[in-house]
Design a protein around this motif. Structure first.
Motif, PDB file in Angstrom:
ATOM      1  N   ASP A 187     -72.952  52.233 -18.593  1.00  0.00           N
ATOM      2  CA  ASP A 187     -72.956  53.420 -17.726  1.00  0.00           C
ATOM      3  C   ASP A 187     -71.553  53.774 -17.289  1.00  0.00           C
ATOM      4  N   VAL A 188     -70.704  52.752 -17.220  1.00  0.00           N
ATOM      5  CA  VAL A 188     -69.323  52.932 -16.764  1.00  0.00           C
ATOM      6  C   VAL A 188     -68.420  52.204 -17.746  1.00  0.00           C
ATOM      7  N   CYS A 189     -67.270  52.790 -18.005  1.00  0.00           N
ATOM      8  CA  CYS A 189     -66.279  52.076 -18.825  1.00  0.00           C
ATOM      9  C   CYS A 189     -64.888  52.300 -18.259  1.00  0.00           C
ATOM     10  N   LEU A 190     -64.173  51.211 -18.098  1.00  0.00           N
ATOM     11  CA  LEU A 190     -62.750  51.285 -17.735  1.00  0.00           C
ATOM     12  C   LEU A 190     -61.978  51.306 -19.041  1.00  0.00           C
ATOM     13  N   ALA A 191     -61.332  52.414 -19.314  1.00  0.00           N
ATOM     14  CA  ALA A 191     -60.693  52.561 -20.635  1.00  0.00           C
ATOM     15  C   ALA A 191     -59.310  53.159 -20.490  1.00  0.00           C
ATOM     16  N   GLY A 192     -58.407  52.669 -21.298  1.00  0.00           N
ATOM     17  CA  GLY A 192     -57.049  53.204 -21.262  1.00  0.00           C
ATOM     18  C   GLY A 192     -56.091  52.342 -22.034  1.00  0.00           C
ATOM     19  N   SER A 193     -54.885  52.263 -21.516  1.00  0.00           N
ATOM     20  CA  SER A 193     -53.824  51.600 -22.269  1.00  0.00           C
ATOM     21  C   SER A 193     -52.880  50.883 -21.315  1.00  0.00           C
ATOM     22  N   VAL A 194     -52.435  49.717 -21.734  1.00  0.00           N
ATOM     23  CA  VAL A 194     -51.445  48.967 -20.949  1.00  0.00           C
ATOM     24  C   VAL A 194     -50.441  48.369 -21.927  1.00  0.00           C
ATOM     25  N   ASP A 195     -49.181  48.445 -21.578  1.00  0.00           N
ATOM     26  CA  ASP A 195     -48.167  47.799 -22.408  1.00  0.00           C
ATOM     27  C   ASP A 195     -47.032  47.267 -21.563  1.00  0.00           C
ATOM     28  N   GLU A 196     -46.449  46.216 -22.061  1.00  0.00           N
ATOM     29  CA  GLU A 196     -45.312  45.576 -21.391  1.00  0.00           C
ATOM     30  C   GLU A 196     -44.224  45.414 -22.445  1.00  0.00           C
ATOM     31  N   LEU A 197     -43.173  46.166 -22.293  1.00  0.00           N
ATOM     32  CA  LEU A 197     -42.109  46.133 -23.307  1.00  0.00           C
ATOM     33  C   LEU A 197     -41.009  45.176 -22.867  1.00  0.00           C
ATOM     34  N   VAL A 245     -61.610  55.906 -15.428  1.00  0.00           N
ATOM     35  CA  VAL A 245     -63.019  55.531 -15.250  1.00  0.00           C
ATOM     36  C   VAL A 245     -63.848  56.570 -15.984  1.00  0.00           C
ATOM     37  N   LEU A 246     -64.541  56.135 -17.008  1.00  0.00           N
ATOM     38  CA  LEU A 246     -65.457  57.007 -17.740  1.00  0.00           C
ATOM     39  C   LEU A 246     -66.882  56.646 -17.343  1.00  0.00           C
ATOM     40  N   GLU A 247     -67.696  57.656 -17.205  1.00  0.00           N
ATOM     41  CA  GLU A 247     -69.100  57.407 -16.848  1.00  0.00           C
ATOM     42  C   GLU A 247     -69.989  58.316 -17.665  1.00  0.00           C
ATOM     43  N   ARG A 248     -71.180  57.862 -17.862  1.00  0.00           N
ATOM     44  CA  ARG A 248     -72.211  58.768 -18.368  1.00  0.00           C
ATOM     45  C   ARG A 248     -72.430  59.835 -17.305  1.00  0.00           C
ATOM     46  N   ASP A 249     -72.575  61.052 -17.774  1.00  0.00           N
ATOM     47  CA  ASP A 249     -72.668  62.184 -16.858  1.00  0.00           C
ATOM     48  C   ASP A 249     -73.753  61.967 -15.804  1.00  0.00           C
ATOM     49  N   GLN A 250     -74.901  61.490 -16.250  1.00  0.00           N
ATOM     50  CA  GLN A 250     -76.005  61.339 -15.289  1.00  0.00           C
ATOM     51  C   GLN A 250     -75.703  60.263 -14.262  1.00  0.00           C
ATOM     52  N   HIS A 251     -74.940  59.246 -14.675  1.00  0.00           N
ATOM     53  CA  HIS A 251     -74.556  58.201 -13.727  1.00  0.00           C
ATOM     54  C   HIS A 251     -73.610  58.762 -12.676  1.00  0.00           C
ATOM     55  N   ALA A 252     -72.649  59.554 -13.116  1.00  0.00           N
ATOM     56  CA  ALA A 252     -71.711  60.160 -12.171  1.00  0.00           C
ATOM     57  C   ALA A 252     -72.439  61.118 -11.222  1.00  0.00           C
ATOM     58  N   GLY A 256     -73.043  61.236  -7.028  1.00  0.00           N
ATOM     59  CA  GLY A 256     -72.293  62.336  -6.416  1.00  0.00           C
ATOM     60  C   GLY A 256     -70.796  62.247  -6.632  1.00  0.00           C
ATOM     61  N   ALA A 257     -70.394  61.735  -7.781  1.00  0.00           N
ATOM     62  CA  ALA A 257     -68.972  61.522  -8.040  1.00  0.00           C
ATOM     63  C   ALA A 257     -68.249  62.846  -8.301  1.00  0.00           C
ATOM     64  N   ARG A 258     -66.974  62.853  -7.936  1.00  0.00           N
ATOM     65  CA  ARG A 258     -66.116  63.985  -8.307  1.00  0.00           C
ATOM     66  C   ARG A 258     -65.732  63.821  -9.776  1.00  0.00           C
TER      67      ARG A 258
END
Lengths: 405, 423
Positions: A187-197, A245-252, A256-258
């Motif tokens: 229902d929720v996914c934390l998604a993105g990118s992290v890097d340490e150069l 933060v990605l969510e399924r529309d119905q979950h958001a 009452g999420a923005r």
């Protein structure tokens, strides 16, 4: 990835950090200036050659304590610290005080993983011997350490993925998360990118001629990333993190999420003509693939968040593809001129373009390459439909669309 | 996709493997069914400064010279892919409809170590040797070598990497994004990971003994395992041999510890259950398990608890094996080679034994296949499990091909199950 809009996915929060500082407001301010925050790369280890690039958009010392206790931080690499900070910041931004543990996934892209721990471990092993390897360094030096630490910190027990696909990784991560949400796996996914150069990675990138070198213009010699510019000669290496933060529309909706953005469809392709550490020449095949996957959505695109970074061939490839699929080229932004390459700055820029943000003229982009013919947009950008693109050295391309909620 | 998944499942039409038992899937199968351990003293680097000396190292003399210019991991990946994809028509392979889904946790780290060593001695290393340094090296090498134009993606989730990649390939085929998927993983031995696992006291100084009472740790290996996947309708239309059906995949995270598995195996249970649910299967459908089975005390306890939680009393009679006892732990490629072995088990209706002479650990409550390979039923549904650093769990389910049709060829070995016991 799955097409269709009957099972929509939305963005409800963002956490980010980088050379610009902490949070979406700091990124917004940096993008408004069009100027990257840079510093001299640490050359003390002796990895660097004479005449090599010198500037890095490195994440400086930041106060992470609002998101990470000092005790927790001590147990992690900087890579994991930044990942956990971004994740908690994103959850706070989304107003998600509690996540559905079993239904929360994590998908993180990284090009280099925890570079600092890896380098320290390598030096222990190679200089002192294998018996001197630190178990503490080893357990947090795998590429998926950040995603694992996010799961431990937040209790996310769904799929926990790490994608390593260089510059294309951030968009691939969002596309992967979106697909898993659409398929009902979370229902929720934390998604993105992290890097340490780290200096070692920097020195290797420089040997492959990936990084911007000093160029003279208007009586000044400067080492700047110059996306789509006639004098572009490489990118500005940077690091940091961006997690959505990605969510399924119905979950958001149910909570009452923005909603910041709606995630559209994605496309991905490979160009076999690309050298292992550079960009290829088959823009026609890549454009055809993009058209095949996203055709109808391309007609509504009013803003391109481009992957252009100042790479000589990479920027030209990007332009050729954009001109093929978008004959009436919309406004184009190149946020990597400010955030540097790596760390997912384009994701933050995309969210800000949808929210409505001033983008400054990139500092190094005053002479558009006539062979490319793209002049970067500036001023107040309030996008409705965004196409994000990424072209990784080695041949992988990815694209993703975002729209207003 | 116009046909339902039930009507048009994803099938395996090619396999390729590189391991310490040789450069082909055939040599791998011959070795594991004979109980041969591809384990010996490491010669890749000096072991005097390490706590242990053993590993399952690939003999590169057995590899084709065609890829000799590549890093070890790239070479393993391309060698395995060349075998797996040998019957895929070139125009299909070299198209935007073919994707590469790979797992790797090291990339070309061995070559990277050699490069760094030179830098530390104020010398310049060979840049060409590290073009595949990053974890996407093997997947990119395969895509470039075989000129695939579809999606190319590398997952680096430590020891679950290849299983995650195979699951992603399944999704891409189900959605219709690709027509052919090259899926698996490749990894190479290097000093950093060898020393790292030794620093955790996780490596057995003797050949590893998964599921044995006297188990003391894992044994590191290297190599690659690759599947060619496509939808059944296409496979039949082009006259391909259907080796097995890839039914489903499951993934989860323990969210418990960076390097130790959940002591109760809860994450593994979730991953297995997800795979069963997505495949429309019940635990009773499973006929064998190719386990993660690293041989570390903690892993084998955690994994056995997961098996007991999912299968209940049936865990005591469900054949389970750890092929890591013969080819070592291939880290990011483990899921790849174990997927190949699961396909071969289905094809030959035979589950290799877990190598070793000592008794299994009765406290695990498992039916560990010991001493000799065990015959399987005519029709099989096998699961292959992988558990990893970061609390990662990934499971895939493979089964015997269903709905025989004129396009399907019979399995190579049609002997009765009783006739297939290894000598």
């Amino acid at each position: 990835m799955t097409n269709g809009t009957n099972n929509q996915v939305v963005v409800t929060g963002i956490g980010c950090l980088g050379p610009f500082g902490l949070g979406i407001d700091a990124l917004q301010q940096a993008l408004a200036t069009g100027v990257a925050t840079t510093s001299d790369i640490d050359r003390s280890a002796g990895y660097h050659r004479n005449g090599s690039a010198t500037q890095v958009a490195a994440t400086g010392e930041l106060d992470l304590t609002p998101w990470l206790s000092e005790d927790d931080g001590r147990r992690m690499s900087q890579f994991s610290q930044h990942a956990v900070t971004c994740a908690r910041m994103a959850l706070g931004h989304a107003g998600l005080a509690e996540i559905p543990s079993e239904r929360t996934a994590v998908t993180i892209a990284t090009a280099f993983g925890p570079g600092g721990f890896t380098e320290r471990l390598a030096l222990q092993v190679l200089q002192k011997g294998g018996k001197f390897a630190s178990p503490f360094l080893f357990t947090d030096c795998v590429a998926n350490a950040a995603a694992g630490q996010i799961a431990i910190a937040t209790g996310a027990r769904g799929a926990n993925l790490t994608i390593c696909q260089r510059e294309a990784g951030p968009l691939l991560a969002i596309a992967q998360a979106t697909n898993d949400l659409r398929l009902g796996r979370a229902d929720v996914c934390l998604a993105g990118s992290v890097d340490e150069l780290q200096p070692l990675s920097y020195a290797i990138l420089d040997r492959f001629r990936a990084l911007a070198r000093p160029t003279a213009r208007d009586g000044k010699t400067e080492e700047l990333p110059r996306p789509f510019d006639t004098q572009r000669n490489g990118y500005l290496a940077g690091d940091g993190g961006t997690i959505l933060v990605l969510e399924r529309d119905q979950h958001a909706k149910a909570r009452g999420a923005r909603v910041l953005a709606r995630v559209g469809d994605s496309a991905r392709a490979f160009d076999p003509t690309a050298p292992r550490t550079g960009h290829g020449r088959d823009s026609a095949a890549l454009a055809a693939r993009l058209q095949e996957r996203l055709g109808p959505q391309l007609r509504t695109v009013d803003t391109v968040i481009s992957s252009a970074s100042g790479a000589r061939r990479g920027d030209a490839l990007e332009a050729e593809i954009l001109r093929t699929v978008l004959p009436k080229l919309p406004q184009v932004l190149a946020p990597k001129s400010v955030t540097g390459e790596f760390g997912g700055g384009t994701l933050g820029a995309a969210m800000l373009a949808l929210i409505g943000t001033n983008f400054g003229k990139p500092q190094g982009c005053t002479q558009p390459d006539p062979n490319i013919g793209i002049e970067l947009a500036d001023g107040l950008i309030h996008a409705q439909h965004i196409l994000c693109s990424a072209h990784a050295a080695g041949g992988v391309s990815s694209w993703l669309t975002f729209s207003q909620p | 996709m116009s046909r339902s998944l039930q009507d048009d499942p994803v099938v395996v039409t090619g396999i390729g493997a590189v391991s310490s038992l040789g450069a082909t899937a055939e040599s791998l199968w011959q070795g594991v069914t004979a109980g041969t351990r591809g384990i010996g003293e490491l010669s890749l680097f000096e072991t005097a400064s390490h706590r242990t000396k053993l590993a399952a190292q690939v003999d590169t003399n057995a590899l084709p010279q065609q890829f000799a210019h590549m890093s070890r991991a790239d070479r393993f990946g391309c060698t395995a892919t060349a075998a797996a994809a040998q019957n895929v028509p070139k125009d299909l392979l070299q198209s935007g409809r073919t994707g590469v889904f790979f797992g790797s946790s090291t990339g070309a780290l061995f070559e990277g170590e050699r490069f760094l060593h030179k830098l530390l001695n104020n010398e310049e290393g060979d840049l060409h040797s590290i073009v595949g340094l990053q974890n996407d090296g093997p997947g990119n090498a395969v895509a470039k070598q075989f000129r695939c134009g579809g999606p190319v993606i590398t997952y680096s989730t430590a020891c679950t990497s290849a299983n995650v990649a195979i699951g992603a390939a399944l999704d891409a085929l189900h959605s219709g994004e690709v027509d052919v998927a090259i899926a698996g993983g490749a990894d190479e031995l290097c000093e950093i990971t060898y020393a790292g696992f030794n620093s955790l006291r996780a490596i057995d100084s003797d050949p590893t003994r998964p599921f044995r009472k006297d188990r003391k740790g894992l044994l590191m290996g290297e190599g690659a395992g690759v599947l060619v996947l496509e939808r059944r309708s296409q496979a039949i239309a082009r006259g391909a041999t259907v080796l097995a059906e890839l039914v489903s995949a499951g993934r989860s995270c323990d969210a418990n510890h960076v390097s130790a598995p959940d002591p109760e195996g809860r994450g593994a249970v979730a991953a297995i259950n997800q795979a069963l649910q997505e495949g429309g299967l019940s635990p009773d459908d499973i006929t064998f398990v190719n386990a993660h089975g690293t041989g570390t005390p903690h892993n084998d306890v955690s994994e056995s608890k997961a098996m007991n939680a999912v299968f209940g009393d049936r865990a005591k009679s469900l054949p389970i094996t750890s092929t890591k006892s013969m080819v070592g732990h291939l880290l990011g490629a483990a899921g790849g080679i174990e997927a190949v072995l699961t396909v071969l088990s289905i094809q030959h209706r035979l589950l290799p034994a877990t190598a070793g002479d000592t008794p299994s650990d009765p406290e695990l409550g498992l039916d560990v296949v010991l001493h000799e390979a065990r015959a399987l039923p005519t029709s099989n549904v096998g699961i292959s499990t992988n558990l990893a650093f970061g609390g990662n769990n990934a499971v895939i389910v493979l089964r015997s091909p269903r709905h025989s049709s004129p396009g399907d060829r019979a399995p190579e070995d049609n002997r009765s199950p009783e006739g297939q016991r290894s000598q």
